[in-house]
Design a protein around this motif. Structure first.
Motif, PDB file in Angstrom:
ATOM      1  N   GLN A  21       0.838  -1.207   0.000  1.00 42.46           N
ATOM      2  CA  GLN A  21       0.000   0.000   0.000  1.00 42.46           C
ATOM      3  C   GLN A  21       0.868   1.251   0.000  1.00 42.46           C
ATOM      4  N   ALA A  22       1.981   1.223   0.762  1.00 42.65           N
ATOM      5  CA  ALA A  22       2.907   2.357   0.766  1.00 42.65           C
ATOM      6  C   ALA A  22       3.452   2.601  -0.635  1.00 42.65           C
ATOM      7  N   LEU A  23       3.770   1.519  -1.338  1.00 41.00           N
ATOM      8  CA  LEU A  23       4.281   1.652  -2.706  1.00 41.00           C
ATOM      9  C   LEU A  23       3.231   2.271  -3.613  1.00 41.00           C
ATOM     10  N   ALA A  24       1.976   1.852  -3.455  1.00 38.26           N
ATOM     11  CA  ALA A  24       0.909   2.409  -4.295  1.00 38.26           C
ATOM     12  C   ALA A  24       0.761   3.909  -4.060  1.00 38.26           C
ATOM     13  N   VAL A  25       0.868   4.323  -2.795  1.00 38.34           N
ATOM     14  CA  VAL A  25       0.791   5.756  -2.489  1.00 38.34           C
ATOM     15  C   VAL A  25       1.946   6.497  -3.141  1.00 38.34           C
ATOM     16  N   MET A  26       3.175   5.956  -2.993  1.00 38.43           N
ATOM     17  CA  MET A  26       4.347   6.637  -3.533  1.00 38.43           C
ATOM     18  C   MET A  26       4.343   6.660  -5.060  1.00 38.43           C
ATOM     19  N   GLN A  27       3.729   5.681  -5.684  1.00 36.01           N
ATOM     20  CA  GLN A  27       3.601   5.720  -7.143  1.00 36.01           C
ATOM     21  C   GLN A  27       2.798   6.945  -7.567  1.00 36.01           C
ATOM     22  N   GLN A  28       1.718   7.214  -6.848  1.00 36.31           N
ATOM     23  CA  GLN A  28       0.886   8.368  -7.177  1.00 36.31           C
ATOM     24  C   GLN A  28       1.616   9.677  -6.897  1.00 36.31           C
ATOM     25  N   VAL A  29       2.347   9.728  -5.782  1.00 42.04           N
ATOM     26  CA  VAL A  29       3.094  10.950  -5.460  1.00 42.04           C
ATOM     27  C   VAL A  29       4.172  11.192  -6.512  1.00 42.04           C
ATOM     28  N   ALA A  30       4.849  10.120  -6.933  1.00 40.45           N
ATOM     29  CA  ALA A  30       5.918  10.249  -7.927  1.00 40.45           C
ATOM     30  C   ALA A  30       5.378  10.704  -9.275  1.00 40.45           C
ATOM     31  N   TYR A  81      10.162   6.961  -3.031  1.00 45.11           N
ATOM     32  CA  TYR A  81       9.570   5.984  -3.944  1.00 45.11           C
ATOM     33  C   TYR A  81      10.502   4.783  -4.093  1.00 45.11           C
ATOM     34  N   GLY A  82      11.791   5.049  -4.274  1.00 45.28           N
ATOM     35  CA  GLY A  82      12.749   3.958  -4.406  1.00 45.28           C
ATOM     36  C   GLY A  82      12.801   3.089  -3.162  1.00 45.28           C
ATOM     37  N   LYS A  83      12.746   3.719  -1.983  1.00 43.85           N
ATOM     38  CA  LYS A  83      12.771   2.946  -0.738  1.00 43.85           C
ATOM     39  C   LYS A  83      11.493   2.112  -0.586  1.00 43.85           C
ATOM     40  N   SER A  84      10.365   2.667  -1.046  1.00 45.16           N
ATOM     41  CA  SER A  84       9.119   1.894  -0.998  1.00 45.16           C
ATOM     42  C   SER A  84       9.187   0.709  -1.953  1.00 45.16           C
TER      43      SER A  84
END
Length: 273
Positions: free
Chosen positions: A95-104, A117-120
């Motif tokens: 879920q954290a990765l999905a959030v960071m994909q949108q932020v990126a 994003y890379g860390k996620s």
């Protein structure tokens, strides 16, 4: 060097040490690249204590609060970073990765966003993709030591220890004696079963100004893996809440109970020296 992994059978204990290292970081509420929450998006009155010192129930509540702030304004950069960070702390890496994909997507050239994003991606097991993202965040003319160290941690997880340590050395050239980087070097040696060298670097990291609890937890792990559990227990209890300390100790005891793996590893190390 702070929390998708499984424990191993006896004949694969070399990798068990690496998994132990990663999981122990998560248990202490950190990773080797622990990042404080970005300020400005979270109402300070919402929490009675820093998120890094919260137990699992408190973190779940914090995730709900920060999640609502993100839901109200998904275009808020800091809200996205904060939400992804808390999600990772609760183990919700996908879920954290999905959030960071949108932020990126919204902030494609923001170095901090790309780094997070890379860390996620790495936390979610997308290691090769994480390397690419971290490389995009780095700038050759003004390199960021945190990104160098993060890249090293990913390379270590890929089994590319020599490349990882080169990145750590580059990070130390930019930020000499940085405790998190020294800790990462120690963990790199731990992953490769050189426990004595790991302990040397981790002790050096602990002695540096600014060394936090995650560094001490890594030292406790390296000492415990050598069979010195009483000493490891003493270190593991420092500066943690009772719940966090007990969680770490339960994990350390679980490793010890796995077919005497610690003792076997110690004997093997002695036979190779």
């Amino acid at each position: 060097m702070s929390r998708g992994y499984s424990f191993l059978s006896e004949n694969r204990f070399l990798h068990a040490a690496s998994i132990a290292a990663v999981v122990a970081l998560a248990l202490s509420g950190c990773t080797t690249q622990k990042k404080e929450l970005t300020t400005g998006s979270i109402p300070s009155a919402s929490f009675s204590k820093p998120v890094q010192s919260m137990n699992a129930t408190e973190l779940a509540g914090a995730a709900e609060t920060v999640g609502k702030a993100y839901e109200r304004n998904p275009n808020d950069r800091n809200a996205g970073l904060n939400y992804a960070n808390v999600l990772k702390m609760t183990g919700r890496n996908q879920q954290a990765l999905a959030v960071m994909q949108q932020v990126a997507i919204r902030f494609p050239t923001d170095r901090e966003v790309l780094a997070a994003y890379g860390k996620s991606q790495a936390a979610a097991g997308q290691l090769e993709q994480a390397l690419v993202t971290i490389s995009r965040a780095q700038t050759p003319d003004r390199p960021d030591w945190k990104l160098k160290s993060a890249e090293g941690a990913i390379l270590d997880q890929l089994g590319r220890a020599s490349e990882a340590r080169e990145r750590y050395r580059e990070a130390l050239q930019i930020q000499p004696n940085e405790p998190t980087v020294l800790s990462n070097i120690g963990m790199s040696y731990l992953l490769n079963k050189d426990l004595k060298t790991a302990e040397t670097y981790l002790r050096s990291a602990v002695e540096q100004p600014g060394a936090d609890s995650s560094v001490r937890q890594n030292l406790a792990l390296a000492i415990g893996l050598q069979g010195r559990f009483a000493e490891a227990e003493k270190i593991a209890k420092q500066e943690l809440s009772p719940d966090q300390a007990e969680a770490n100790l339960r994990y350390l005891r679980s490793i010890m109970s796995q077919q005497n793996a610690w003792q076997k590893l110690a004997k093997e190390d002695q036979g190779t020296n």
